[in-house]
Design a protein around this motif. Structure first.
Motif, PDB file in Angstrom:
ATOM      1  N   ALA A 139     -50.591  19.032  -3.845  1.00  0.00           N
ATOM      2  CA  ALA A 139     -49.591  18.864  -4.873  1.00  0.00           C
ATOM      3  C   ALA A 139     -50.088  18.425  -6.147  1.00  0.00           C
ATOM      4  O   ALA A 139     -50.902  17.430  -5.971  1.00  0.00           O
ATOM      5  CB  ALA A 139     -48.327  18.708  -4.610  1.00  0.00           C
ATOM      6  N   PRO A 140     -49.980  18.876  -7.172  1.00  0.00           N
ATOM      7  CA  PRO A 140     -50.268  18.164  -8.546  1.00  0.00           C
ATOM      8  C   PRO A 140     -49.544  16.892  -8.619  1.00  0.00           C
ATOM      9  O   PRO A 140     -48.201  16.765  -8.191  1.00  0.00           O
ATOM     10  CB  PRO A 140     -49.828  19.104  -9.580  1.00  0.00           C
ATOM     11  CG  PRO A 140     -48.811  19.976  -8.937  1.00  0.00           C
ATOM     12  CD  PRO A 140     -49.149  19.969  -7.640  1.00  0.00           C
ATOM     13  N   VAL A 141     -49.919  16.129  -9.401  1.00  0.00           N
ATOM     14  CA  VAL A 141     -49.331  14.646  -9.682  1.00  0.00           C
ATOM     15  C   VAL A 141     -48.064  14.793 -10.621  1.00  0.00           C
ATOM     16  O   VAL A 141     -48.463  15.421 -11.733  1.00  0.00           O
ATOM     17  CB  VAL A 141     -50.296  13.579  -9.962  1.00  0.00           C
ATOM     18  CG1 VAL A 141     -49.751  12.409 -10.267  1.00  0.00           C
ATOM     19  CG2 VAL A 141     -51.368  13.487  -8.931  1.00  0.00           C
ATOM     20  N   GLU A 142     -47.094  14.365 -10.278  1.00  0.00           N
ATOM     21  CA  GLU A 142     -46.038  14.282 -11.167  1.00  0.00           C
ATOM     22  C   GLU A 142     -45.949  12.937 -11.819  1.00  0.00           C
ATOM     23  O   GLU A 142     -45.751  12.082 -11.337  1.00  0.00           O
ATOM     24  CB  GLU A 142     -44.446  14.615 -10.758  1.00  0.00           C
ATOM     25  CG  GLU A 142     -44.532  15.896  -9.931  1.00  0.00           C
ATOM     26  CD  GLU A 142     -44.250  17.155 -10.880  1.00  0.00           C
ATOM     27  OE1 GLU A 142     -44.009  16.914 -11.983  1.00  0.00           O
ATOM     28  OE2 GLU A 142     -44.899  18.153 -10.269  1.00  0.00           O
ATOM     29  N   SER A 143     -45.891  12.889 -13.242  1.00  0.00           N
ATOM     30  CA  SER A 143     -46.358  11.703 -13.921  1.00  0.00           C
ATOM     31  C   SER A 143     -45.099  11.529 -14.952  1.00  0.00           C
ATOM     32  O   SER A 143     -44.398  12.538 -15.789  1.00  0.00           O
ATOM     33  CB  SER A 143     -47.575  11.749 -14.489  1.00  0.00           C
ATOM     34  OG  SER A 143     -47.611  12.518 -15.417  1.00  0.00           O
ATOM     35  N   GLN A 144     -44.731  10.205 -15.273  1.00  0.00           N
ATOM     36  CA  GLN A 144     -44.073   9.676 -16.294  1.00  0.00           C
ATOM     37  C   GLN A 144     -44.443   8.574 -17.168  1.00  0.00           C
ATOM     38  O   GLN A 144     -44.668   7.510 -16.172  1.00  0.00           O
ATOM     39  CB  GLN A 144     -42.367   9.783 -15.958  1.00  0.00           C
ATOM     40  CG  GLN A 144     -41.506   9.243 -16.954  1.00  0.00           C
ATOM     41  CD  GLN A 144     -40.135   8.605 -16.478  1.00  0.00           C
ATOM     42  OE1 GLN A 144     -39.850   9.150 -15.289  1.00  0.00           O
ATOM     43  NE2 GLN A 144     -39.391   8.056 -17.238  1.00  0.00           N
ATOM     44  N   TYR A 145     -44.668   8.517 -18.404  1.00  0.00           N
ATOM     45  CA  TYR A 145     -45.157   7.380 -18.952  1.00  0.00           C
ATOM     46  C   TYR A 145     -44.125   6.884 -20.108  1.00  0.00           C
ATOM     47  O   TYR A 145     -43.541   7.642 -20.570  1.00  0.00           O
ATOM     48  CB  TYR A 145     -46.490   7.534 -19.779  1.00  0.00           C
ATOM     49  CG  TYR A 145     -47.680   8.166 -18.724  1.00  0.00           C
ATOM     50  CD1 TYR A 145     -48.289   7.240 -17.883  1.00  0.00           C
ATOM     51  CD2 TYR A 145     -47.779   9.479 -18.752  1.00  0.00           C
ATOM     52  CE1 TYR A 145     -48.829   7.767 -17.000  1.00  0.00           C
ATOM     53  CE2 TYR A 145     -48.872   9.914 -17.661  1.00  0.00           C
ATOM     54  CZ  TYR A 145     -49.591   9.206 -16.875  1.00  0.00           C
ATOM     55  OH  TYR A 145     -50.487   9.648 -16.050  1.00  0.00           O
ATOM     56  N   THR A 146     -43.978   5.414 -20.086  1.00  0.00           N
ATOM     57  CA  THR A 146     -42.849   5.086 -21.001  1.00  0.00           C
ATOM     58  C   THR A 146     -43.333   3.886 -21.720  1.00  0.00           C
ATOM     59  O   THR A 146     -44.017   2.935 -21.329  1.00  0.00           O
ATOM     60  CB  THR A 146     -41.743   4.510 -20.254  1.00  0.00           C
ATOM     61  OG1 THR A 146     -40.939   5.539 -19.290  1.00  0.00           O
ATOM     62  CG2 THR A 146     -40.539   4.049 -21.174  1.00  0.00           C
ATOM     63  N   ILE A 147     -43.062   4.228 -23.196  1.00  0.00           N
ATOM     64  CA  ILE A 147     -43.638   2.968 -24.192  1.00  0.00           C
ATOM     65  C   ILE A 147     -42.218   2.565 -24.764  1.00  0.00           C
ATOM     66  O   ILE A 147     -41.542   3.356 -25.235  1.00  0.00           O
ATOM     67  CB  ILE A 147     -44.292   3.505 -25.116  1.00  0.00           C
ATOM     68  CG1 ILE A 147     -45.845   3.671 -24.274  1.00  0.00           C
ATOM     69  CG2 ILE A 147     -44.830   2.077 -26.046  1.00  0.00           C
ATOM     70  CD1 ILE A 147     -46.876   4.310 -25.320  1.00  0.00           C
ATOM     71  N   GLU A 148     -41.837   1.226 -24.618  1.00  0.00           N
ATOM     72  CA  GLU A 148     -40.341   0.737 -25.256  1.00  0.00           C
ATOM     73  C   GLU A 148     -40.663  -0.509 -25.572  1.00  0.00           C
ATOM     74  O   GLU A 148     -41.395  -1.450 -25.237  1.00  0.00           O
ATOM     75  CB  GLU A 148     -39.324   0.495 -24.062  1.00  0.00           C
ATOM     76  CG  GLU A 148     -38.018   0.341 -24.645  1.00  0.00           C
ATOM     77  CD  GLU A 148     -37.150   0.473 -23.386  1.00  0.00           C
ATOM     78  OE1 GLU A 148     -36.458   1.418 -22.950  1.00  0.00           O
ATOM     79  OE2 GLU A 148     -36.777  -0.562 -22.882  1.00  0.00           O
ATOM     80  N   TRP A 149     -40.145  -0.764 -27.008  1.00  0.00           N
ATOM     81  CA  TRP A 149     -40.161  -1.749 -27.823  1.00  0.00           C
ATOM     82  C   TRP A 149     -38.792  -2.322 -28.345  1.00  0.00           C
ATOM     83  O   TRP A 149     -38.030  -1.453 -28.650  1.00  0.00           O
ATOM     84  CB  TRP A 149     -40.945  -1.346 -29.126  1.00  0.00           C
ATOM     85  CG  TRP A 149     -41.025  -2.491 -30.349  1.00  0.00           C
ATOM     86  CD1 TRP A 149     -41.348  -3.780 -29.824  1.00  0.00           C
ATOM     87  CD2 TRP A 149     -40.907  -2.536 -31.449  1.00  0.00           C
ATOM     88  NE1 TRP A 149     -41.479  -4.713 -31.124  1.00  0.00           N
ATOM     89  CE2 TRP A 149     -41.105  -3.846 -32.150  1.00  0.00           C
ATOM     90  CE3 TRP A 149     -40.728  -1.637 -32.513  1.00  0.00           C
ATOM     91  CZ2 TRP A 149     -41.003  -4.047 -33.471  1.00  0.00           C
ATOM     92  CZ3 TRP A 149     -40.688  -1.925 -33.731  1.00  0.00           C
ATOM     93  CH2 TRP A 149     -40.881  -3.233 -34.452  1.00  0.00           C
ATOM     94  N   THR A 150     -38.718  -3.400 -27.780  1.00  0.00           N
ATOM     95  CA  THR A 150     -37.199  -3.872 -27.918  1.00  0.00           C
ATOM     96  C   THR A 150     -37.222  -5.050 -28.678  1.00  0.00           C
ATOM     97  O   THR A 150     -38.019  -5.915 -28.857  1.00  0.00           O
ATOM     98  CB  THR A 150     -36.811  -4.673 -26.510  1.00  0.00           C
ATOM     99  OG1 THR A 150     -36.912  -3.472 -25.638  1.00  0.00           O
ATOM    100  CG2 THR A 150     -35.363  -4.978 -26.625  1.00  0.00           C
ATOM    101  N   ARG A 151     -36.332  -4.901 -29.713  1.00  0.00           N
ATOM    102  CA  ARG A 151     -35.817  -6.071 -30.882  1.00  0.00           C
ATOM    103  C   ARG A 151     -34.515  -6.613 -30.515  1.00  0.00           C
ATOM    104  O   ARG A 151     -33.678  -6.046 -29.679  1.00  0.00           O
ATOM    105  CB  ARG A 151     -36.018  -5.432 -32.186  1.00  0.00           C
ATOM    106  CG  ARG A 151     -37.450  -4.833 -32.361  1.00  0.00           C
ATOM    107  CD  ARG A 151     -37.805  -4.596 -34.144  1.00  0.00           C
ATOM    108  NE  ARG A 151     -36.711  -3.982 -34.710  1.00  0.00           N
ATOM    109  CZ  ARG A 151     -36.625  -3.707 -35.914  1.00  0.00           C
ATOM    110  NH1 ARG A 151     -37.506  -4.301 -36.655  1.00  0.00           N
ATOM    111  NH2 ARG A 151     -35.729  -2.820 -36.480  1.00  0.00           N
ATOM    112  N   GLN A 152     -34.062  -7.509 -31.400  1.00  0.00           N
ATOM    113  CA  GLN A 152     -32.923  -8.037 -31.162  1.00  0.00           C
ATOM    114  C   GLN A 152     -31.831  -7.162 -31.120  1.00  0.00           C
ATOM    115  O   GLN A 152     -30.709  -7.443 -30.587  1.00  0.00           O
ATOM    116  CB  GLN A 152     -32.887  -9.260 -32.017  1.00  0.00           C
ATOM    117  CG  GLN A 152     -31.447 -10.266 -31.707  1.00  0.00           C
ATOM    118  CD  GLN A 152     -31.704 -11.451 -32.902  1.00  0.00           C
ATOM    119  OE1 GLN A 152     -32.446 -11.627 -33.660  1.00  0.00           O
ATOM    120  NE2 GLN A 152     -30.540 -12.416 -32.477  1.00  0.00           N
TER     121      GLN A 152
END
Length: 321
Positions: A139-152
Motif C-alpha cells: 500500500a502507498p504511504v499515507e503522510s501528514q506533515y505539520t509546521i507550527e509556530w507558537t507565539r505568546q
C-alpha cells in the motif's frame, strides 16, 4: 544615533534632514496562547467516550527516561487485528528534561503495516512533526506533515496531507487571542485532484472561554460545528456538540459527560441518532494494570458494540489517565 550605513543625522547646507533609523521593539501580550484551529473543540472531545472494539491488550515498559518499548494485541472488527510492537525514543536528555527529536512507531510483523511519528522542536516556539502510515507492504504511504509556530498570543499552523503532484491537501490556519476570553481564527483549505486544478475553501473559528466553561464554533461553506464544555463540579465535566453538514443536510447533536474518581473515570454520551455510549476505566491499586470497557448501542436498530482494554504498565506511567 544613525546606523553606520546611514548619513549623519544633521541638517546639511541644502536643508536635507536624515531621520533616525527604524528599530524593531518586541511587543507585550498579557493574554494566553489560544492553541491551534485543529484543537478548537478539544475540551469537549476529551469528555466524549473513546469506544473500544473487541479486545485490546497493551504493554508499556520504560527502559530509560527517554526509551520505551510497546507491544499490543488487538482482536477487532474495525481495527486491524493481530500483534504489533514498537517503541518511543528521545535523542537528547539533559538532567530531567527531554529534548526532541522524538521518534515513535510500531509495526505489524505479519502484514508489515507500520506507523511512524517524528516530533522535532528546532526552537522552543517552532514545532515540526511528520506522521506516516502504511496499511500493508504494497500500500502507498499515507503522510501528514505539520509546521507550527507558537507565539505568546497566536499560533500559525500549516498541515500537508498526502501531498503529491497529482493530488493532495493542505491547510493553513491562524488562531489569535483577542482578549483574555475571546480567541478568533481562520483556516484556508487547499485541495487538488489534478495538477492544474485547485479548490480553495475558507473556515472561520471563534472561542469564548473561562476557567470552568468554554464555547467554540467553526463555520465554512461545508457546514457548522459548535461545542460547549463546562466543569460543573471538581470531578464532573459535561459537553454538548452540534455538527451540521451542508452537503448531506444532516445535523447531529451530542450530550456527553465525564465523572472522575480517585482511581477511575466514567464517560457517557447520547446523541440525536438515538445512540447511547458508556466507557469505564480504572487503574488497579496493587497491580500495574489499567483496565476499561465500553458499550455503544443504537436504539432504533438494536445494534451494539462491546469492547475491553487492558494496559500493563510496570513503570506506572499511565497512572491517573
Amino acid at each position: 544615533m544613525s546606523c553606520k550605513n546611514c548619513p549623519p543625522y544633521k541638517a546639511s547646507e541644502l536643508g536635507v534632514f536624515f531621520p533616525d533609523c527604524f528599530e524593531r521593539v518586541s511587543g507585550f501580550c498579557n493574554k494566553k496562547n489560544p492553541g491551534n484551529v485543529q484543537n478548537l473543540h478539544i475540551l469537549a472531545h476529551r469528555v466524549m467516550p473513546r469506544f473500544f472494539d473487541g479486545i485490546e491488550l497493551d504493554y508499556l515498559h520504560r527502559l530509560a527516561p527517554n526509551k520505551y518499548i510497546t507491544a499490543s494485541w488487538v482482536l477487532s472488527h474495525i481495527r486491524a487485528s493481530g500483534f504489533r510492537f514498537g517503541g518511543l525514543y528521545t535523542f537528547r536528555v539533559q538532567d530531567d528534561t527531554m529534548y526532541t527529536p522524538t521518534i515513535m512507531g510500531d509495526i505489524h510483523p505479519t502484514t508489515l503495516a507500520a506507523n511512524l511519528n517524528i516530533l522535532y522542536y528546532p526552537i522552543q516556539s517552532l514545532r515540526m512533526e511528520a506522521v506516516m502510515q502504511r496499511a500493508r507492504e504494497t500500500a502507498p504511504v499515507e503522510s501528514q506533515y505539520t509546521i507550527e509556530w507558537t507565539r505568546q498570543c497566536d499560533t500559525w499552523t500549516a498541515n500537508f496531507y498526502n501531498v503529491r503532484n497529482e493530488n493532495g491537501r493542505c491547510t493553513l490556519s491562524v488562531m489569535r487571542s483577542v482578549t483574555a476570553h475571546w480567541a478568533l481564527g481562520a483556516e484556508m483549505l487547499l485541495e487538488w485532484n489534478e495538477p492544474q486544478k485547485l479548490n480553495p475553501d475558507l473556515a472561520l473559528a471563534a472561542r469564548y472561554s473561562h476557567y470552568n466553561y468554554s464555547l467554540a464554533a467553526t463555520a465554512s461553506r461545508q457546514g457548522l460545528d459548535v461545542s460547549y464544555w463546562q466543569r460543573i463540579h471538581p470531578q464532573i465535566q459535561m459537553a454538548n456538540l452540534l455538527a451540521w453538514n451542508r452537503n448531506t443536510r444532516q445535523t447531529i447533536a451530542t450530550i456527553c459527560y465525564q465523572w472522575n474518581f480517585w482511581n477511575s473515570a466514567v464517560h457517557g454520551m447520547f446523541d440525536s441518532d438515538a445512540s447511547v455510549g458508556f466507557m469505564w476505566t480504572k487503574y488497579l491499586r496493587h497491580l500495574p494494570l489499567q483496565m476499561g470497557f465500553s458499550v455503544v448501542m443504537n436504539l432504533p436498530t438494536d445494534r451494539f458494540a462491546f469492547g475491553m482494554r487492558f494496559v500493563l504498565d510496570p513503570s506506572g506511567l499511565r497512572r491517573g489517565e
